[in-house]
Design a protein around this motif. Structure first.
Motif, PDB file in Angstrom:
ATOM      1  N   ASN A   2      50.319  26.524  40.268  1.00  0.00           N
ATOM      2  CA  ASN A   2      50.638  27.905  39.970  1.00  0.00           C
ATOM      3  C   ASN A   2      50.778  28.664  41.286  1.00  0.00           C
ATOM      4  OD1 ASN A   2      50.950  30.395  38.859  1.00  0.00           O
ATOM      5  ND2 ASN A   2      48.940  30.490  37.900  1.00  0.00           N
ATOM      6  N   ASN A   3      51.934  29.280  41.532  1.00  0.00           N
ATOM      7  CA  ASN A   3      52.188  29.976  42.794  1.00  0.00           C
ATOM      8  C   ASN A   3      51.931  31.472  42.722  1.00  0.00           C
ATOM      9  OD1 ASN A   3      52.862  27.646  44.086  1.00  0.00           O
ATOM     10  ND2 ASN A   3      55.054  27.885  43.810  1.00  0.00           N
ATOM     11  N   SER A   4      51.408  31.975  41.591  1.00  0.00           N
ATOM     12  CA  SER A   4      51.145  33.411  41.496  1.00  0.00           C
ATOM     13  C   SER A   4      49.812  33.723  42.161  1.00  0.00           C
ATOM     14  CB  SER A   4      51.116  33.851  40.035  1.00  0.00           C
ATOM     15  OG  SER A   4      50.018  33.255  39.384  1.00  0.00           O
ATOM     16  N   ILE A   5      49.729  34.888  42.746  1.00  0.00           N
ATOM     17  CA  ILE A   5      48.524  35.323  43.448  1.00  0.00           C
ATOM     18  C   ILE A   5      47.821  36.357  42.582  1.00  0.00           C
ATOM     19  CG2 ILE A   5      47.646  36.491  45.488  1.00  0.00           C
ATOM     20  CD1 ILE A   5      49.999  35.416  47.032  1.00  0.00           C
ATOM     21  N   ASP A   6      46.536  36.141  42.355  1.00  0.00           N
ATOM     22  CA  ASP A   6      45.734  37.083  41.598  1.00  0.00           C
ATOM     23  C   ASP A   6      45.362  38.236  42.531  1.00  0.00           C
ATOM     24  OD1 ASP A   6      44.130  38.373  39.795  1.00  0.00           O
ATOM     25  OD2 ASP A   6      42.465  36.943  39.978  1.00  0.00           O
ATOM     26  N   THR A   7      45.979  39.393  42.339  1.00  0.00           N
ATOM     27  CA  THR A   7      45.771  40.513  43.259  1.00  0.00           C
ATOM     28  C   THR A   7      44.348  41.041  43.203  1.00  0.00           C
ATOM     29  OG1 THR A   7      46.657  42.044  41.609  1.00  0.00           O
ATOM     30  CG2 THR A   7      48.183  41.226  43.286  1.00  0.00           C
ATOM     31  N   GLN A   8      43.740  41.042  42.015  1.00  0.00           N
ATOM     32  CA  GLN A   8      42.363  41.517  41.899  1.00  0.00           C
ATOM     33  C   GLN A   8      41.432  40.634  42.718  1.00  0.00           C
ATOM     34  OE1 GLN A   8      42.524  44.559  41.031  1.00  0.00           O
ATOM     35  NE2 GLN A   8      41.034  44.504  39.374  1.00  0.00           N
ATOM     36  N   LEU A  12      39.230  41.726  46.021  1.00  0.00           N
ATOM     37  CA  LEU A  12      37.787  41.521  46.078  1.00  0.00           C
ATOM     38  C   LEU A  12      37.403  40.673  47.286  1.00  0.00           C
ATOM     39  CD1 LEU A  12      36.921  40.908  42.318  1.00  0.00           C
ATOM     40  CD2 LEU A  12      36.273  42.867  43.723  1.00  0.00           C
ATOM     41  N   GLN A  13      38.198  39.656  47.563  1.00  0.00           N
ATOM     42  CA  GLN A  13      37.926  38.812  48.715  1.00  0.00           C
ATOM     43  C   GLN A  13      38.081  39.601  50.013  1.00  0.00           C
ATOM     44  OE1 GLN A  13      40.539  35.443  49.130  1.00  0.00           O
ATOM     45  NE2 GLN A  13      39.082  34.333  50.399  1.00  0.00           N
ATOM     46  N   MET A  14      39.112  40.445  50.088  1.00  0.00           N
ATOM     47  CA  MET A  14      39.310  41.249  51.290  1.00  0.00           C
ATOM     48  C   MET A  14      38.157  42.231  51.485  1.00  0.00           C
ATOM     49  SD  MET A  14      43.420  41.876  51.104  1.00  0.00           S
ATOM     50  CE  MET A  14      43.431  43.098  52.397  1.00  0.00           C
ATOM     51  N   ARG A  15      37.691  42.839  50.400  1.00  0.00           N
ATOM     52  CA  ARG A  15      36.567  43.778  50.499  1.00  0.00           C
ATOM     53  C   ARG A  15      35.294  43.070  50.920  1.00  0.00           C
ATOM     54  NH1 ARG A  15      38.479  46.755  45.197  1.00  0.00           N
ATOM     55  NH2 ARG A  15      39.833  48.321  46.138  1.00  0.00           N
ATOM     56  N   SER A  16      35.064  41.888  50.382  1.00  0.00           N
ATOM     57  CA  SER A  16      33.850  41.158  50.757  1.00  0.00           C
ATOM     58  C   SER A  16      33.909  40.740  52.216  1.00  0.00           C
ATOM     59  CB  SER A  16      33.630  39.954  49.848  1.00  0.00           C
ATOM     60  OG  SER A  16      34.607  38.969  50.076  1.00  0.00           O
TER      61      SER A  16
END
Length: 110
Positions: A2-8, A12-16
């Motif tokens: 699956n090549n779609s990126i889960d933006t949520q 969350l990863q960027m915030r962490s």
């Protein structure tokens, strides 16, 4: 695959990661002075360079694994490549600021 990126999940990863970076920068403000501060700075700089090298190596390994056709998600590979790139750019900026500060100090009249 699956090549779609889960933006949520990405946000969350960027915030962490941002929170982790903020918490890691707190000990820098508490550094001692003199020889102890120099050792802490040298250790901090060494750890930073090693962390950038680790990111670069991980990025290279993931790219190679993807090229070999292993089960590696393209979005994860691209995220790791961007993380490695950003960490290298940040290290380069820190180096530039250190060189600039050194040059300012050397230009000061005695």
């Amino acid at each position: 695959m699956n090549n779609s990126i889960d933006t949520q999940s990405l946000m969350l990863q960027m915030r962490s990661l941002a929170a982790e970076a903020a918490s890691q920068s707190a000990p820098v403000a508490k550094m001692g002075t003199g020889a102890e501060g120099a050792e802490n700075f040298a250790d901090l700089l060494s750890k930073s360079v090693n962390a950038v090298a680790t990111e670069q190596n991980k990025s290279s390994e993931m790219k190679d694994a993807f090229e070999r056709g292993e089960d590696v998600d393209l979005s994860e590979v691209m995220l790791q490549v961007q993380k490695a790139s950003l960490s290298f750019q940040a290290m380069t900026q820190v180096r530039n600021k250190l060189v600039e500060a050194y040059q300012d100090v050397t230009r000061m009249p005695i």
